[in-house]
Design an enzyme around this catalytic site. Structure first.
Site, PDB file in Angstrom:
ATOM      1  N   ASP A   2      11.563 -43.772  13.740  1.00 38.57           N
ATOM      2  CA  ASP A   2      10.912 -43.616  12.433  1.00 38.57           C
ATOM      3  C   ASP A   2      10.980 -44.889  11.585  1.00 38.57           C
ATOM      4  OD1 ASP A   2      10.256 -41.060  13.100  1.00 38.57           O
ATOM      5  OD2 ASP A   2      11.638 -40.069  11.719  1.00 38.57           O
ATOM      6  N   ARG A  48       4.932 -29.491  12.121  1.00 28.82           N
ATOM      7  CA  ARG A  48       5.504 -29.044  13.401  1.00 28.82           C
ATOM      8  C   ARG A  48       6.855 -28.394  13.188  1.00 28.82           C
ATOM      9  NH1 ARG A  48       4.258 -31.005  18.150  1.00 28.82           N
ATOM     10  NH2 ARG A  48       6.442 -31.043  18.742  1.00 28.82           N
ATOM     11  N   ARG A  73       4.575 -34.663  22.436  1.00 32.68           N
ATOM     12  CA  ARG A  73       5.682 -33.889  21.874  1.00 32.68           C
ATOM     13  C   ARG A  73       5.865 -32.478  22.443  1.00 32.68           C
ATOM     14  NH1 ARG A  73       5.985 -35.551  15.533  1.00 32.68           N
ATOM     15  NH2 ARG A  73       8.196 -35.215  15.839  1.00 32.68           N
ATOM     16  N   PRO A  74       6.274 -32.399  23.696  1.00 29.36           N
ATOM     17  CA  PRO A  74       6.544 -31.074  24.282  1.00 29.36           C
ATOM     18  C   PRO A  74       7.739 -30.390  23.611  1.00 29.36           C
ATOM     19  CG  PRO A  74       7.327 -32.816  25.744  1.00 29.36           C
ATOM     20  CD  PRO A  74       6.600 -33.495  24.612  1.00 29.36           C
ATOM     21  N   ILE A  75       7.856 -29.066  23.771  1.00 34.87           N
ATOM     22  CA  ILE A  75       9.025 -28.361  23.208  1.00 34.87           C
ATOM     23  C   ILE A  75       9.760 -27.563  24.293  1.00 34.87           C
ATOM     24  CG2 ILE A  75       8.155 -28.219  20.830  1.00 34.87           C
ATOM     25  CD1 ILE A  75       7.638 -25.205  21.508  1.00 34.87           C
ATOM     26  N   ASP A  76       9.608 -28.041  25.552  1.00 31.40           N
ATOM     27  CA  ASP A  76      10.237 -27.330  26.663  1.00 31.40           C
ATOM     28  C   ASP A  76      11.751 -27.183  26.496  1.00 31.40           C
ATOM     29  OD1 ASP A  76       9.868 -30.250  27.018  1.00 31.40           O
ATOM     30  OD2 ASP A  76      11.167 -29.948  28.753  1.00 31.40           O
ATOM     31  N   GLN A  77      12.402 -28.170  25.881  1.00 31.15           N
ATOM     32  CA  GLN A  77      13.869 -28.103  25.750  1.00 31.15           C
ATOM     33  C   GLN A  77      14.300 -27.030  24.756  1.00 31.15           C
ATOM     34  OE1 GLN A  77      15.961 -29.899  27.864  1.00 31.15           O
ATOM     35  NE2 GLN A  77      13.928 -30.203  28.763  1.00 31.15           N
ATOM     36  N   CYS A 104       0.623 -34.474  18.463  1.00 30.68           N
ATOM     37  CA  CYS A 104       0.360 -34.982  17.115  1.00 30.68           C
ATOM     38  C   CYS A 104       0.081 -36.461  17.226  1.00 30.68           C
ATOM     39  CB  CYS A 104       1.516 -34.683  16.176  1.00 30.68           C
ATOM     40  SG  CYS A 104       2.892 -35.771  16.419  1.00 30.68           S
ATOM     41  N   LYS A 109      14.187 -35.644   4.267  1.00 33.60           N
ATOM     42  CA  LYS A 109      13.130 -34.669   4.580  1.00 33.60           C
ATOM     43  C   LYS A 109      13.435 -33.902   5.871  1.00 33.60           C
ATOM     44  CE  LYS A 109       9.515 -36.076   6.897  1.00 33.60           C
ATOM     45  NZ  LYS A 109       9.039 -35.430   8.131  1.00 33.60           N
ATOM     46  N   ASN A 110      13.836 -34.618   6.911  1.00 35.47           N
ATOM     47  CA  ASN A 110      14.018 -33.949   8.198  1.00 35.47           C
ATOM     48  C   ASN A 110      15.213 -33.004   8.207  1.00 35.47           C
ATOM     49  OD1 ASN A 110      11.743 -35.158   9.138  1.00 35.47           O
ATOM     50  ND2 ASN A 110      12.785 -36.710  10.363  1.00 35.47           N
ATOM     51  N   ILE A 170      10.790 -43.609  22.403  1.00 33.74           N
ATOM     52  CA  ILE A 170      10.847 -42.173  22.067  1.00 33.74           C
ATOM     53  C   ILE A 170       9.461 -41.519  22.113  1.00 33.74           C
ATOM     54  CG2 ILE A 170      11.674 -40.448  20.401  1.00 33.74           C
ATOM     55  CD1 ILE A 170      13.962 -42.241  21.265  1.00 33.74           C
ATOM     56  N   ARG A 229       3.345 -36.700   2.723  1.00 29.35           N
ATOM     57  CA  ARG A 229       4.098 -35.653   3.441  1.00 29.35           C
ATOM     58  C   ARG A 229       5.589 -35.930   3.402  1.00 29.35           C
ATOM     59  NH1 ARG A 229       1.533 -34.124   9.152  1.00 29.35           N
ATOM     60  NH2 ARG A 229       3.530 -33.077   9.109  1.00 29.35           N
TER      61      ARG A 229
HETATM   62  C1  UD1 Z   1      12.466 -35.563  14.985  1.00 28.85           C
HETATM   63  C2  UD1 Z   1      11.990 -36.049  13.640  1.00 28.85           C
HETATM   64  C3  UD1 Z   1      11.063 -37.228  13.806  1.00 28.85           C
HETATM   65  C4  UD1 Z   1      11.742 -38.313  14.632  1.00 28.85           C
HETATM   66  C5  UD1 Z   1      12.282 -37.742  15.934  1.00 28.85           C
HETATM   67  C6  UD1 Z   1      13.113 -38.755  16.726  1.00 28.85           C
HETATM   68  C7  UD1 Z   1      11.986 -34.022  12.346  1.00 28.85           C
HETATM   69  C8  UD1 Z   1      11.180 -32.980  11.629  1.00 28.85           C
HETATM   70  N1  UD1 Z   1      11.287 -34.957  12.990  1.00 28.85           N
HETATM   71  O1  UD1 Z   1      11.313 -35.129  15.709  1.00 28.85           O
HETATM   72  O2  UD1 Z   1      10.737 -37.730  12.507  1.00 28.85           O
HETATM   73  O3  UD1 Z   1      10.798 -39.329  14.922  1.00 28.85           O
HETATM   74  O4  UD1 Z   1      13.138 -36.624  15.677  1.00 28.85           O
HETATM   75  O5  UD1 Z   1      14.181 -39.208  15.958  1.00 28.85           O
HETATM   76  O6  UD1 Z   1      13.206 -34.024  12.301  1.00 28.85           O
HETATM   77  N2  UD1 Z   1      11.076 -33.980  23.892  1.00 28.85           N
HETATM   78  C9  UD1 Z   1      10.833 -33.308  25.077  1.00 28.85           C
HETATM   79  N3  UD1 Z   1      10.986 -31.954  25.114  1.00 28.85           N
HETATM   80  C10 UD1 Z   1      11.398 -31.243  24.013  1.00 28.85           C
HETATM   81  C11 UD1 Z   1      11.660 -31.917  22.817  1.00 28.85           C
HETATM   82  C12 UD1 Z   1      11.490 -33.292  22.788  1.00 28.85           C
HETATM   83  O7  UD1 Z   1      10.472 -33.927  26.080  1.00 28.85           O
HETATM   84  O8  UD1 Z   1      11.523 -30.017  24.115  1.00 28.85           O
HETATM   85  C13 UD1 Z   1      10.929 -35.450  23.827  1.00 28.85           C
HETATM   86  C14 UD1 Z   1       9.880 -35.907  22.813  1.00 28.85           C
HETATM   87  O9  UD1 Z   1       8.582 -35.910  23.359  1.00 28.85           O
HETATM   88  C15 UD1 Z   1      10.391 -37.289  22.473  1.00 28.85           C
HETATM   89  C16 UD1 Z   1      11.904 -37.138  22.546  1.00 28.85           C
HETATM   90  O10 UD1 Z   1      12.139 -35.980  23.324  1.00 28.85           O
HETATM   91  O11 UD1 Z   1       9.991 -38.212  23.450  1.00 28.85           O
HETATM   92  C17 UD1 Z   1      12.590 -37.007  21.222  1.00 28.85           C
HETATM   93  O12 UD1 Z   1      11.932 -36.001  20.449  1.00 28.85           O
HETATM   94  P1  UD1 Z   1      12.726 -35.129  19.374  1.00 28.85           P
HETATM   95  O13 UD1 Z   1      14.061 -35.751  19.112  1.00 28.85           O
HETATM   96  O14 UD1 Z   1      12.666 -33.705  19.773  1.00 28.85           O
HETATM   97  O15 UD1 Z   1      11.834 -35.329  18.091  1.00 28.85           O
HETATM   98  P2  UD1 Z   1      11.487 -34.232  17.011  1.00 28.85           P
HETATM   99  O16 UD1 Z   1      12.647 -33.328  16.797  1.00 28.85           O
HETATM  100  O17 UD1 Z   1      10.154 -33.651  17.322  1.00 28.85           O
END
Ligand code: UD1
Length: 430
Positions: free
Chosen positions: A305, A93, A122-126, A117, A22-23, A327, A397
């Site tokens: 997961d 997301r 789950r920030p997206i700053d990166q 969620c 799925k991912n 995580i 889902r």
């Molecule tokens: C993806 C998977 C999810 C899985 C996760 C970790 C998808 C659709 N989802 O989620 O099922 O549980 O990988 O293997 O593929 N973080 C930041 N800033 C950012 C992005 C992430 O601080 O900009 C942090 C997150 O809060 C978390 C960690 O980095 O603590 C890892 O998150 P990330 O690998 O980005 O997870 P997703 O891609 O959201």
């Protein structure tokens, strides 16, 4: 009202076919719009999240043609809108992957800002740091991320945290930037590699996916491809833990055993027998499971997961186990549900202690999120009596025909939609 009704006690035995990841699918479908030629994607899991992503792509004007349940053709030449509405981001997301895809192709993308969620903030700053490093102006206006640029240009970028989403999103944009991008401290998950392979099959030039450093030489345009998505390691792992918890014997078919290394190592630790074949893995659990320590980590570490699934198995193991979730901050909600089934559990901060019990007893529980929901079904299949799982929309889902696959292994589980059907199930199993 849709619920799973489960009568526990049967060991799960047999073979089960694992679908596409799925991912990986969510990112690949977004990337598929990056060419004006037609892309065919196969081994697509038929799950709600994937269907929402297809709707989002079609909503912005791409042609989406479902060839069959697991195959789709996409043509991005008709895209007329670069704006992904909140409705989509609220449902999945991962629709934020359209930011990287649209920005790469059209140098302009607008995607509603995702909130937190159920499993964490789950920030997206990166992701945004990566787009900015490529030269895009990124603003947050009226709840939307607006990213645009005359030209994207290659850059050298170091991620502060290892993020699957940021690695993939920035990789997509960089695939169509001018010059070379080097991304360090990237995620190494199998689906990162799958998305890179997919983009390369469309003519991108991405090297190093699966290691800590990805090097991308941008190209002007991408072209048609036919691509088959990798098997879902999390679906496979879920069935393997279902075998463990029910003292069963399950072979997961159509998998890449290498992707399952961390999970298999833990199954062996807790006393399962594991047999690996070229594209299948058999897990046999005979006696009582053993306790262990587990910490979730980015790949190749133990996947977050798969945390609730091992949690359920450990609730039935001999001795005391600990789980450290490194995580996501909010991934222990299922333990409170499990406690209602008789598990002895204590969660504090990012760690949990689980003192194994001989048997769980059926109860009515709610799925807090996708993977935790699947784990509670495993608990129900292992428990004494009837378990009712509410909020199964989370499970749908990400798991295709979940109850059917479990039934084919001898699990007694049915989806019911009203009290009459629930009553019928009770009569049938009593
Ligand atoms: C993806 C998977 C999810 C899985 C996760 C970790 C998808 C659709 N989802 O989620 O099922 O549980 O990988 O293997 O593929 N973080 C930041 N800033 C950012 C992005 C992430 O601080 O900009 C942090 C997150 O809060 C978390 C960690 O980095 O603590 C890892 O998150 P990330 O690998 O980005 O997870 P997703 O891609 O959201």
């Amino acid at each position: 009202m849709e619920q799973y009704m489960i009568k526990g006690g049967n060991p799960l035995v047999g073979e089960v076919e694992i679908g596409g990841a799925k991912n990986a699918a969510l990112a690949i479908l977004a990337a598929a719009i990056m060419t004006d030629e037609t892309v065919l994607v196969d081994n697509l899991p038929d799950v709600n999240d994937v269907n929402v992503m297809l709707e989002a792509i079609s909503e912005i004007g791409a042609m989406v043609q479902r060839v069959d349940r697991h195959t789709v053709k996409i043509n991005g030449s008709t895209i007329s809108d670069f704006n992904i509405e909140y409705d989509y981001i609220k449902k999945i997301r991962a629709s934020y992957y359209l930011l990287g895809a649209l920005l790469g192709k059209y140098k302009h993308a607008e995607v509603a800002l995702p909130g937190g969620c159920n499993i964490g903030s789950r920030p997206i700053d990166q992701h945004l740091k990566g787009f900015r490093a490529l030269g895009a102006d990124v603003d947050i206006e009226y709840g939307k991320i607006v990213a645009e640029s005359e030209h994207l240009r290659g850059t050298h970028l170091y991620f502060d945290v290892v993020s699957v989403g940021a690695t993939i999103n920035v990789m997509m944009a960089a695939a169509m930037a001018d010059g070379v991008t080097i991304m360090e401290n990237v995620a190494k998950e199998p689906h990162v590699v799958d998305v890179a392979n997919f983009l390369n099959s469309m003519g991108a030039n991405i090297r190093g996916a699966g290691t800590d450093i990805i090097r991308i030489r941008g190209v002007q345009s991408l072209h048609r491809t036919e691509y088959s998505i990798i098997p879902d390691q999390i679906e496979a792992g879920t069935f393997m833990f279902a075998a463990a918890a029910t003292k069963g014997d399950v072979t997961v078919m159509n998998v890449i055993p290498k992707h399952l290394d961390a999970t298999l190592s833990k199954l062996i630790d807790i006393g399962c027998e594991v047999e690996e074949f070229d594209d299948a893995v058999r897990v046999v659990a005979k006696g009582r499971l053993r306790s262990t320590q587990v910490k979730t980590l980015p790949y190749p570490g133990y996947p977050t997961d798969m945390q609730p699934q091992i949690g359920v198995a450990l609730a039935l193991a001999r001795g005391t186990s600990t789980i450290t979730e490194s995580i996501f901050e909010n991934r222990f909600k299922y333990l409170a549900e499990l406690a209602r089934m008789g598990a002895r559990v204590k969660a504090e901060g990012n760690s949990a202690t689980i003192e194994g019990v001989d048997i769980l007893s059926g109860a009515r529980v709610s799925a807090p999120d996708l993977r935790a929901g699947a784990a509670l079904c495993i608990a129900g299949l292992a428990a004494d009596g009837i378990t009712i799982v509410d909020d199964i929309v989370y499970i749908q889902r990400g798991y295709e025909r979940f109850e059917e696959k479990l039934r084919s292994l001898g699990g007694v589980i049915e989806k019911v939609t009203n009290e009459k059907e629930a009553q019928k199930f009770r009569l049938k199993v009593s």
